[in-house]
Design a protein around this motif. Structure first.
Motif, PDB file in Angstrom:
ATOM      1  N   LYS A 153       6.423   6.336  13.874  1.00 18.00           N
ATOM      2  CA  LYS A 153       7.388   5.043  13.542  1.00 18.00           C
ATOM      3  C   LYS A 153       6.566   3.789  13.384  1.00 18.00           C
ATOM      4  O   LYS A 153       7.155   2.783  13.218  1.00 18.00           O
ATOM      5  N   GLN A 154       5.343   3.912  13.810  1.00 17.00           N
ATOM      6  CA  GLN A 154       4.599   2.647  14.090  1.00 17.00           C
ATOM      7  C   GLN A 154       4.401   1.851  12.539  1.00 17.00           C
ATOM      8  O   GLN A 154       4.015   2.519  11.671  1.00 17.00           O
ATOM      9  N   THR A 155       4.399   0.671  12.422  1.00 13.71           N
ATOM     10  CA  THR A 155       4.097  -0.092  11.243  1.00 13.71           C
ATOM     11  C   THR A 155       2.618  -0.959  11.625  1.00 13.71           C
ATOM     12  O   THR A 155       2.266  -1.292  10.593  1.00 13.71           O
ATOM     13  N   ASN A 156       2.580  -1.017  12.916  1.00 16.82           N
ATOM     14  CA  ASN A 156       1.071  -1.814  13.010  1.00 16.82           C
ATOM     15  C   ASN A 156       0.062  -0.719  13.100  1.00 16.82           C
ATOM     16  O   ASN A 156       0.053   0.184  13.861  1.00 16.82           O
ATOM     17  N   MET A 214      -0.341   1.904  16.026  1.00 17.23           N
ATOM     18  CA  MET A 214      -0.365   3.278  15.789  1.00 17.23           C
ATOM     19  C   MET A 214      -1.484   4.084  16.423  1.00 17.23           C
ATOM     20  O   MET A 214      -1.410   5.149  16.887  1.00 17.23           O
ATOM     21  N   GLU A 222      -0.900  -4.896   9.600  1.00 18.79           N
ATOM     22  CA  GLU A 222       0.218  -4.134   9.245  1.00 18.79           C
ATOM     23  C   GLU A 222      -0.392  -3.002   8.522  1.00 18.79           C
ATOM     24  O   GLU A 222      -1.172  -3.036   7.642  1.00 18.79           O
ATOM     25  N   ILE A 223       0.457  -1.763   8.620  1.00 27.03           N
ATOM     26  CA  ILE A 223      -0.101  -0.414   7.648  1.00 27.03           C
ATOM     27  C   ILE A 223       0.332  -0.997   6.159  1.00 27.03           C
ATOM     28  O   ILE A 223      -0.469  -0.707   5.366  1.00 27.03           O
ATOM     29  N   ARG A 224       1.435  -1.677   5.961  1.00 30.72           N
ATOM     30  CA  ARG A 224       1.947  -2.018   4.673  1.00 30.72           C
ATOM     31  C   ARG A 224       0.875  -2.856   3.782  1.00 30.72           C
ATOM     32  O   ARG A 224       0.553  -2.840   2.978  1.00 30.72           O
ATOM     33  N   TYR A 248       1.434  10.832  10.140  1.00 31.67           N
ATOM     34  CA  TYR A 248       0.999   9.154  10.499  1.00 31.67           C
ATOM     35  C   TYR A 248      -0.475   8.841  10.171  1.00 31.67           C
ATOM     36  O   TYR A 248      -0.554   7.798   9.529  1.00 31.67           O
ATOM     37  N   LYS A 269      -0.103   8.640   6.590  1.00 27.15           N
ATOM     38  CA  LYS A 269       0.402   7.217   6.185  1.00 27.15           C
ATOM     39  C   LYS A 269      -0.513   6.167   5.917  1.00 27.15           C
ATOM     40  O   LYS A 269      -0.382   5.608   4.851  1.00 27.15           O
ATOM     41  N   SER A 292      -1.342   4.565   2.357  1.00 20.44           N
ATOM     42  CA  SER A 292      -0.883   3.066   1.885  1.00 20.44           C
ATOM     43  C   SER A 292      -2.275   2.379   1.253  1.00 20.44           C
ATOM     44  O   SER A 292      -1.942   1.753   0.617  1.00 20.44           O
TER      45      SER A 292
END
Lengths: 524, 503
Positions: B296-299, B303, B368-370, B437, B440, B444
């Motif tokens: 669920k992590q975005t950082n 993560m 951030e992963i994004r 993950y 992920k 990205s």
């Protein structure tokens, strides 16, 4: 050529593409022509070496491991770099190196977006190393490593160059691009299977003898197959079968396949269909049957039933498709069903059928995916309802599509016939330990499946090739087969006809090995 | 009191370096010279490790096998040599990662390097400790400086929160550990591991001893951030400066494992029934919880915090798998081998992952992963390294992580018990979940299009500090070499599996 026979030849075939990938990496990004040339040279040399391998191969002793070697690799856990070729792996090695060359030739002028040929070529070459490595590995851990290495390039190919159509993910309901969904699904499914496969391999190791005498060597494990009995063997077979079944894929583990094949760029679909699907079926023949023969017999009815369900299910699913590429993808599930049916009979005819079926599916479906890719490149759609009249717009491509569809539905004289025919033949007289009644029922259902297969392929032909072209194509530049396509496809067509007319190209290598394998596994 | 100077040379060099670093900071030179002194000193400390290892084949050196000092409380054996080598190499890589990072921001530098090396000294001492007192002192020397380092970004609230949280949990866990040790001491009357083991063998188990053993193990569970004692980890990892996080996730964690292994193996070797079940539960919960929450992590760093919890769970598997098994010394050795293998490989790949992230966030100014989107297009080199290290963490061959997992599965299944098999299956499922993950990150960086807010300056900026480049190089070579030729790492971990009790 002493060095060639002592294992260096095989190792060169395995690792030369990897070296090629490194060389391509070293070429500056702007020099695309040089990158292509380097990749092609490495692929061609590798293919040439595999031809040398096929010529040097002693067909009189195809059951023996040839050109093999064994070097110490990870002594702490008793795993070695053990490689070798026999009649079962030889055709698949040649197939892999052959398709790799064609993939690069086709790519020459057909770059999927977003371009970046350098990385694309590197991925093709790494993939070649993984594929050939899997076919030559005779050590379970080495096999596992190559089996997994194959995942990475394909993950990137689908993820970067894949289909950007937006879709809604089933169950979760999130909207995402096809390529993202397909790539992670492909990876997770395969990883799930192979995690259990690895546990199974380790379990075999610990049961293979007293401490100090344990081994991961496939040949040695097959010789000790008496040690694996009872519920231990049952669960280990299940764990291995899970890993292989996802890769094949056998119904109901097939759901990653239509997504991955449809989303992948053309070359990715070709490599997936032509070679990657064979890793699973090959592993059944190479690992499951020789090492756990008794369990193979126990599981054979279940595998046979799932195989036939796969055939019928895939045929019906094909009839419901509107997307040409997805239809071809589902047809692969059906064809692999015939291969698995052949394996499930546990007879030498069945295994011969499986291997020739694998090779035939490789060249036929490879060609179909090439054509489907080129067509969608020109028409910018894969919807069959919009493609009608292709035969008039592009006569040569239409003819090639027609030929591949005929081969795929199993027309005698073309490659696809032998795999289906021999699998059904073997199902009529399965291994003496199996229930003949069941397998004859499966044979009848499978035969119905061949009719359905013919049905959906002809239906596809009718929709795509026949009829009048839509008016919307007026004035659109639709050129027929170009020279790179010609160079990539003609060899496939030649091999489809050659195998169809003279199946001994494949069975000549496999038969001796298969007969011996069945004899060792089931006696008699 | 015998004083083997050769055996103690690494500690002596390192302790001198710690002091020299502080002195360098006073001199009128550029601040990064403190790091240079640290690097030279750490490298110098590696030399006696080599001479001790190859003592047998050297003329001037008398081969003695395991060197025991201070009445058997301090032992230099093959295990401690390998682990000391690991700690020193980790220190080197972290120093290399830190230079650019500290130069780039407003940080106190000399003190930082002093604290970092002091912490490493603690870890080096722990590898040789064979009694509870020196083990505890070593452990506190490891953690004490890191409390400060976690708060090094003084102006940042999250860094302060990280330090405070870490400090409080660290103190509590020290208390729990001491409580456990005091009970064990109370029951057995001994502090040296070998004596404790002997006393337990004579007296048998008692409820008080059980509590003591459990508390001691749990004290270490905090240090290795095993679930459910992990909750400080993500906050601290995210808030602390990234090189510090890297050190916490690798150096400090490995030190915790060294303590856990030696205590469990030497002191509590005969009470396996007590701790194996406990570690089984810790392993299963760490793997599962770490992986599921990481999804669920975005950082990125957060993560990696959860990922390190999960990886810690994998490292515990070989020992947890002994639960319910009919344990032979050979099996204990195999479990030991598997965990050490995992720790060594984890150090290479996780440090690599952190070094890559430092290099990347220098460029994209985000954690951030994004924000990684499009990296594969405008920075393929860094994105490639990112993919290599994260695939390694996920355990995909041919990069090193797969072999760590294989060794772990090997020892879990080799235990031959149902519990071991169950744990192996849980681990296998977790290995699949973990890819979701780790993948992920790769997705990205490679699959997502370049976002509009990536400036041309960001695209053109290909500069990576030379020291960071070196850190990337070391970890990259380690990760590839260990994956393709696992014999390199098994050679070390097999050598390390012979643990001397000191008597």
């Amino acid at each position: 050529m002493g060095w060639f026979e002592s294992g260096w030849g095989i190792s060169l075939i395995v690792f030369l593409p990897l070296v090629g990938a490194v060389v391509v990496l070293a070429v500056p990004k702007a020099q695309e022509e040089l990158q292509k040339a380097v990749a092609l040279v490495f692929a061609l040399v590798t293919f040439g070496l595999s031809i040398v391998l096929a010529i040097q191969f002693d067909y009189g002793a195809s059951e023996k491991i040839q050109f093999g070697t064994s070097r110490e690799w990870i002594s702490a856990i008793g795993s070695n770099y053990t490689v070798g070729v026999d009649g079962i792996s030889l055709p698949l090695i040649v197939l892999s190196t052959f398709i790799t060359v064609l993939a690069i030739v086709y790519s020459w002028d057909h770059w999927p977006e977003p371009h970046n040929p350098k990385m694309f070529l590197m991925l093709i070459l790494v993939l070649a190393t993984g594929m050939v490595g899997t076919f030559v590995a005779l050590d379970l851990i080495l096999f596992f490593v190559f089996f997994e290495v194959v995942l990475l390039p394909m993950y990137f190919m689908i993820g970067i160059w894949g289909d950007r159509t937006e879709i809604r993910i089933p169950v979760i309901g999130k909207v995402t691009e096809m390529r993202l969904y397909a790539s992670i699904k492909f990876f997770l499914f395969t990883l799930f299977g192979s995690a259990f496969m690895l546990l199974g391999f380790i379990a075999l190791y610990f049961r293979s003898g007293p401490a100090g005498d344990r081994t991961f060597d496939m040949v040695e494990l097959a010789a000790r197959s008496d040690l694996f009995t009872g519920s231990f063997a049952f669960w280990v077979f299940a764990a291995l079968a899970l890993g292989f079944a996802v890769k094949v894929p056998i119904f109901p583990f097939h759901t990653w396949l239509p997504d991955a094949h449809t989303a992948a760029p053309t070359v990715g679909s070709v490599l997936l269909a032509a070679v990657l699907l064979k890793l699973g079926t090959y592993a059944f023949i190479r690992i499951s049957i020789p090492i756990l023969p008794q369990e193979a017999l126990n599981w054979a009815p279940a595998i046979g039933i799932l195989a036939v369900i796969g055939i019928i299910y895939a045929s019906l699913a094909c009839l419901a498709q509107t997307d040409m590429k997805r239809l071809i993808a589902f047809s692969s599930v059906g064809h692999m069903g015939f291969v698995m049916l052949g394996i499930a009979t546990m007879t030498s005819i069945g295994l011969n059928a499986a291997i020739i079926g694998m090779v035939a599916h490789g060249v036929i479906t490879g060609l179909m995916f090439f054509i489907a890719g080129s067509m969608s490149h020109r028409y910018h759609t894969r919807e069959m309802s919009r493609l009608g009249g292709n035969q008039k717009l592009m006569p040569i491509m239409g003819a090639m599509l027609g030929l591949s569809a005929m081969a795929s539905l199993g027309l005698p004289g073309l490659a696809g016939f032998w795999g289906e025919f021999m699998a059904l033949l073997a199902a009529f007289t399965p291994n003496a330990a199996l229930n003949a009644g069941l397998f004859r029922t499966l044979m009848v259902i499978g035969a119905v499946g061949t009719v359905l297969t013919a049905g959906y392929l002809l239906w596809m032909m009718q929709k795509v090739n026949f009829g009048e072209p839509r008016e919307s194509w007026d004035g659109v530049d639709l050129h027929d087969v170009d020279k790179f396509e010609m160079m990539a496809w003609v060899p496939l067509i030649v091999s489809i006809i050659a195998i169809g007319v003279y199946p001994r190209i494949v069975t000549g290598a496999t038969n001796g090995a298969v007969v011996e394998l069945i004899k060792n596994a089931f006696g008699g | 009191m015998n004083f083997d100077y050769h055996a103690l040379l690494p500690e002596i060099i390192l302790a001198s370096t710690v002091m020299l670093v502080l002195v360098t900071d006073l001199l009128p030179v550029k601040k990064y010279w403190a790091a240079v002194v640290g690097i030279i000193g750490t490298s110098a400390a590696l030399v006696p490790l080599l001479t001790l290892t190859f003592c047998d084949s050297l003329d001037f050196c008398e081969a003695t096998g395991a060197r025991s000092m201070f009445s058997g409380t301090y032992v230099v054996d093959s295990f401690s040599l390998v682990l000391k080598g690991l700690f020193l190499v980790v220190a080197l890589v972290v120093l290399l990662m830190s230079i650019g990072y500290l130069e780039g921001g407003r940080f106190w530098q000399g003190e930082y390097y002093f604290l970092l090396l002091a912490s490493v000294l603690g870890a080096v001492v722990m590898a040789s400790s064979r009694d509870f007192i020196s083990m505890f002192v070593g452990l506190e020397l490891v953690t004490g400086p890191t409390f400060l380092m976690a708060g090094w970004r003084k102006g940042d609230d999250r860094s302060n929160e990280a330090a405070l949280k870490y400090f409080i949990i660290g103190v509590i866990s020290a208390a729990i550990l001491l409580f456990g040790i005091s009970l064990v001491y109370g029951v057995t009357g001994q502090l040296r591991f070998a004596d404790v083991a002997a006393a337990i063998a004579v007296r048998g188990e008692s409820p008080l001893l059980t509590i003591g053993v459990i508390f001691t193990i749990l004290g270490f569970a905090f240090k290795v951030s095993a679930a459910p004692f992990h909750f400080w980890t993500p906050d601290t990892y995210e808030g602390a400066p990234t090189p510090v996080t890297a050190y916490l996730a690798v150096g400090s964690k490995a030190a915790g494992f060294v303590g856990l292994l030696t205590v469990a193996y030497v002191a509590f070797g005969s009470t396996r029934g007590l701790w194996a079940g406990l570690i089984w539960v810790l392993a299963a919960t760490s793997m599962t919880l770490g992986n599921v929450v990481a999804l669920k992590q975005t950082n990125i760093v957060r993560m990696l915090g959860y990922s390190s919890i999960a990886q810690g769970g994998f490292m515990l598997v070989p020992f947890g798998a002994l639960a319910g098994a009919d344990v032979t010394p050979d099996m204990l050795q195999k479990a030991f081998f598997a965990t050490v293998t995992y720790v060594l490989i984890y150090a290479a790949m996780n440090l690599g992952a952190f070094a890559t992230i430092i290099a990347i966030s220098n460029r994209i100014k985000s954690g951030e992963i994004r924000a990684l989107a499009g990296l594969g297009v405008y920075a393929p080199g860094l994105a490639g390294l990112l993919a290599i290290f994260f695939f390694s963490l996920a355990g995909i061959p041919p990069v090193a992580g797969w072999f760590a997992k294989l060794a772990m599965f090997n020892s879990a299944i080799g235990s031959g018990s149902g519990w071991g098999l169950a744990l192996a299956i849980i681990a296998a499922l977790n290995a699949v979940v973990a890819f979701a993950y780790y993948g992920k990150i790769v997705k990205s960086a490679w699959f997502d299009a370049v976002p509009d807010d990536v400036s041309d300056a960001m695209k053109a900026d290909t500069k990576v500090a030379p020291s960071l480049m070196l850190a990337l190089g070391i970890t990259f070579v380690g990760t590839i070499a260990f994956g393709v030729f696992p014999s390199l790492v098994t050679g070390l971990s097999e050598f390390a599996s012979s643990l001397s009790s000191g008597l």
